[in-house]
Structure formats: C-alpha cells, structure tokens
Write a protein that holds these residues in place. Sequence first.
Motif, PDB file in Angstrom:
ATOM      1  N   ILE A   1       0.919  -1.526  -0.089  1.00  8.71           N
ATOM      2  CA  ILE A   1      -0.269  -0.287   0.190  1.00  8.71           C
ATOM      3  C   ILE A   1       0.835   1.284  -0.319  1.00  8.71           C
ATOM      4  CG2 ILE A   1      -1.618   1.370   1.017  1.00  8.71           C
ATOM      5  CD1 ILE A   1      -2.443  -1.041   2.646  1.00  8.71           C
TER       6      ILE A   1
ATOM      7  N   LEU B   1       0.041   5.801  -0.501  1.00  8.08           N
ATOM      8  CA  LEU B   1      -0.140   6.864  -0.628  1.00  8.08           C
ATOM      9  C   LEU B   1       0.775   6.976  -2.208  1.00  8.08           C
ATOM     10  CD1 LEU B   1      -1.412   8.260   2.790  1.00  8.08           C
ATOM     11  CD2 LEU B   1      -2.779   7.878   0.893  1.00  8.08           C
TER      12      LEU B   1
ATOM     13  N   GLU C   1      -8.456   7.370  -0.300  1.00  7.53           N
ATOM     14  CA  GLU C   1      -8.207   7.815   1.712  1.00  7.53           C
ATOM     15  C   GLU C   1      -9.662   8.300   1.821  1.00  7.53           C
ATOM     16  OE1 GLU C   1      -5.676  10.344   4.164  1.00  7.53           O
ATOM     17  OE2 GLU C   1      -6.980  10.842   2.821  1.00  7.53           O
TER      18      GLU C   1
ATOM     19  N   HIS D   1      -4.922   5.495  -2.672  1.00  5.06           N
ATOM     20  CA  HIS D   1      -3.746   4.841  -1.828  1.00  5.06           C
ATOM     21  C   HIS D   1      -3.548   3.854  -3.178  1.00  5.06           C
ATOM     22  CE1 HIS D   1      -4.071   4.895   2.574  1.00  5.06           C
ATOM     23  NE2 HIS D   1      -5.078   5.096   2.430  1.00  5.06           N
TER      24      HIS D   1
ATOM     25  N   ARG E   1      -2.951   4.740   5.993  1.00  9.37           N
ATOM     26  CA  ARG E   1      -2.330   3.674   5.817  1.00  9.37           C
ATOM     27  C   ARG E   1      -2.249   2.487   6.646  1.00  9.37           C
ATOM     28  NH1 ARG E   1       2.914   1.643   4.973  1.00  9.37           N
ATOM     29  NH2 ARG E   1       3.373   0.599   4.083  1.00  9.37           N
TER      30      ARG E   1
END
Length: 403
Positions: free
Chosen positions: A19, A21, A77, A101, A141
Amino acid sequence: MGVIPEEWKVSTVGCEFEIKLGKMIDAERNVGVPKPYLGNKAVQWSRIDIGNLPTVPMSRSDIERFRLRKGDLLVCEGGEIGRAAIWEAPIEECYYQKALHRLRSLRGFDSQLLVALLRQWSERGLLTNYVTQTSIAHLPRVKFLEVPVPVPPPAEQRAIVGALSDVDALIASLEQLIAKKRDLKQATMQQLLTGKTRLPGFGGQWDVKQLGEIANVKTGPFGSSLHESDYVQEGTPIITVEHLGELGVIHFNLPLVSDSDYQRLRAYSLQIGDIVFSRVGSVDRNALIRSDEEGWLFSGRLLRVRPDRRKAVAPFLSYQFHGERFKSLVRNVAVGQTMACLNTQILKSIAVVLPSLGEQTAIAAVLSDMDAEIAALEQRLAKTHDLEQGMMQELLTGKTRLV
C-alpha cells in the motif's frame, strides 16, 4: 468479519497488498515535467474517470514512485472512504495523488475481489473503526494495513470475481442503454415539441400563447397559513420543491397535514393534470400531477398551473415545460438577486407553442411511451443492483460456495 468457511484463511490488507499513498499536490514545491494524475473524484466504484485530468509537475523521482501500472488497485483515502477501482491503463501514462492509496498484490490475492469486499465494507460501515476523524475523515495507511480480510482459495477467488463481474457487466449495459434511451427521448422532444418533425396525419401552423391565456396560475399558501409544526404522522400529503422530479412527483418524505388543516386549505388541493412549479431557487423544476397525487396540497414554495382542457393537453405542456428551451426561458425571466424567484405574473407571461389538441395528445403519447420504456429499464436496473447485493452477501462470506 463474521463466520467464514474453514477452508478460508484470515489475513490483513497489509499482508496481502503493498500500500502506497500518492503524491502530495503542492503548487509551490512541485517541480519537474507536468504529468496527468488521478484525484479522489476520478475513482468511482469499479471505474475510473479520465476526462479532463489535471496535471502536476513531476520530478524524476516522482515519476518512478507514482506512475501507475495496469492492474493497480486505487482506493479512496478520504471522501467516500474505501471507494475503489482498478487502473486498466486506458492512457499510456498517469499518476495518482495523496488522496488515493495504490495497492499491488503481494501473494496473488485477486484485486477485483478486494474491490467487492471494500464495497461491502463501505456500505455496511465496517471501515468506521479504521477511520481517523480530524477536520475530514480519512483512512490512514497505517490503519488500512490492519483491516482484516478473508482469503478464499485462489480458484474460489476467481469464481467469485467472475460471478460478480457478470452482474457488473449487466448493470453497466443497462446503464448505457438507459443513457441512450434518455438521449433519444431528449432528441425526440426537441423535434416534436418544436414542430420540426410532425407526426403522420398532422399539419398546419402552431399557435403561440402566453401561459396565462391557456391556464390558471396560482401561488401556494403563505407561510402564515401553514407551519412545520402543523405537520402530523397521518393525513394529506403536501408537495414541496424537493418532491418535483423529472418523471413526476417523488413520493418520499412527504409532510402531512391533519383533516382540519386540509379543509382549511382546500383551495390549494391538486387535480389530475395540474402542473406544479418551484417558486424559489430551482425555478425550472416542475412536475405533472397524476391520479396518485389527486387531492394532495401544494406548498407556498410552489406555483400551480391548471391548464384549460379546451386549449391545452396537460401532459403535452408538461413535456414542453421539461424541455431546455422552456427551462431557459423560466431561468431568464426569474427575479431575485440572491435566489431566483417566480411569481404568478411572470409565469403567466411566458410563451408556449401549441399545435391542435389532437396533435398535442399524439405527441404526449409518443413521449409517454418512451418514459414507460425508460422506467421499465430503471426498474430492471434496480432489481439487478439488489441481486448483486444479495450475491455479494452470499459469496463474500462463503455462505454460498462456487467451488
């Protein structure tokens, strides 16, 4: 997460996916070559809107870190937290911002299956415990990594995704068909309601009349006549602005008045064929009254148009009122600096075009048949959505097995 089959494993999103951002958008600090990027709004459920993509300067490092690859899973997100879609690379080069994400499978977990799970979790509020609430709710996250996820065997993952994809494809085809039918109806209205195209058997010139010449126009009761505190649990419905829909009156969250108030306000009761207009705000909104609404009341925020049946056919007028030409006229003549307003005199002065009563009836019948076809498709679409919800509940929890 609930009970799952013994053959399924339990993992976390962080164990199954990498994951990351996206890029922080900062006009003062961003440098480099302008590149297109996706924001939160571009990512919808199971689709990504690439129309009018913004650009942001990207450094060489940014290009390496934030460039999307086909198959990347993008998850919102913030906003509608968890809303997700897979990047299918419809354009050669694209990037993503920090409001998203980006997930890449680490151990073969099917990304389409996670999209389905995220949708179910979002609709049921199951992500709430992982959301951080500051000024704006968002899914950090570090929290997203911890979200538990059921892991069916690979073959069952593929079977679940295949079944749900088939329903998604049916929904998409129905949505496209409905959009085409609506476009066709708009084109037909443009032709028939202006006389550019005539139906077989009709000819001659159309008359131009002011609305006040062919209909009675009345304002709803003043605020002093009826207050919100007068509403009751059972009684006669009152139509207000929010109940004016494109295909008629919306039967949802209708205020009700007692029998005594109804008797006092009988002068504001509605008949079949009346057309009610918004008097303030969205002044081009209007709806035709049908048998289901006969005897209902209209509020002080509305104007009632009652056509003279010897001069005009109500459904024909209603279709004309929903045409962009008439709506534009209404918006242009409305008064008010902070909020558009109509009154009886203004509405009476607006011109309408009228063929013979027979041609009005025939035109309204053609457009009504098109409305009925669209309504049937929308009903089928709603049932398909319900079917999909039922399938998701069965398949994503293992209650129904496909393998």
